[in-house]
Design an enzyme around this catalytic site. Structure first.
Site, mmCIF file in Angstrom:
data_model
loop_
_atom_site.group_PDB
_atom_site.id
_atom_site.type_symbol
_atom_site.label_atom_id
_atom_site.label_comp_id
_atom_site.label_asym_id
_atom_site.label_seq_id
_atom_site.Cartn_x
_atom_site.Cartn_y
_atom_site.Cartn_z
ATOM 1 N N CYS A 71 6.952 0.736 -0.005
ATOM 2 C CA CYS A 71 7.131 -0.623 -0.140
ATOM 3 C C CYS A 71 6.849 -1.074 -1.552
ATOM 4 C CB CYS A 71 6.390 -1.462 0.799
ATOM 5 S SG CYS A 71 6.251 -3.146 0.369
ATOM 6 N N CYS A 74 4.563 -3.923 -1.944
ATOM 7 C CA CYS A 74 3.294 -3.603 -2.019
ATOM 8 C C CYS A 74 2.727 -2.760 -3.237
ATOM 9 C CB CYS A 74 3.341 -2.471 -0.850
ATOM 10 S SG CYS A 74 3.693 -2.980 0.713
#
Length: 146
Positions: A71, A74
Site C-alpha cells: 500500500c 501506508c
C-alpha cells in the site's frame, strides 16, 4: 489517571507485564524481566497473536496502524506515524500490524481498507479512522478521542 495509580505495561521485547506508577511513565521505565525499555517512543511491530496479547495486557491506550507493504499511502504514512509515536509517548502506545502477514488480526478487527488506525482502551476498540494522515492530524485525532 492519578500520579500514584499503578498501570500494567506490556514489554515490547518479552511480552512480560510490568506494574509502573503513572508518575514514572516519563522516566524511561525498563522491563523487570528483560531490562528492555518499556516505552521506546516508536511504533512497535506486532504480529496477530502478539497484537492480541499486547492489547489484552496493557492499561495504556494503544493506537494500531493496520497496514500493508503493498500500500503506497501506508508507506507514505509510516514516518508520520513514527513522529506521532514520539509526540504521544509515554501516555499512548503506537503499534503497527501488517495485515498481509496477520490476516487473522485483520479479520478479527474488521479491517476493510488500509491504512486504518484503531485506538484501543483496556483491550477494546474505542475509535477508528481510515486513510493516510500527517503526524499532527494523528496526534489531534488521538487526543480528541481520549
Amino acid at each position: 489517571m492519578s500520579a500514584d495509580e499503578t498501570l500494567h505495561v506490556t514489554c515490547p521485547a518479552c511480552a512480560g507485564v510490568n506494574r509502573v506508577l503513572a508518575a514514572r511513565l516519563g522516566k524511561e521505565p525498563v522491563c523487570g524481566r528483560c531490562r528492555a525499555p518499556l516505552l521506546p517512543g516508536r511504533p512497535l511491530e506486532l504480529d496477530g497473536p502478539g497484537l492480541e496479547r499486547f492489547l489484552a495486557r496493557n492499561d495504556l491506550p494503544v493506537v494500531v496502524d493496520f497496514w500493508s507493504p503493498s500500500c503506497g499511502p501506508c508507506r507514505m504514512m509510516a514516518p508520520q506515524f513514527e513522529q506521532a509515536a514520539r509526540t504521544l509517548a509515554p501516555g499512548v502506545r503506537l503499534a503497527k500490524c501488517d495485515i498481509s502477514a496477520a490476516q487473522d488480526a485483520a479479520t478479527r478487527h474488521a479491517i476493510r481498507s488500509v491504512p486504518t488506525m484503531v485506538l484501543f482502551r483496556a483491550g477494546r476498540e474505542a475509535a477508528r479512522i481510515s486513510g493516510a494522515l500527517p503526524a499532527g492530524d494523528i496526534v489531534a485525532w488521538v487526543r480528541s478521542v481520549l
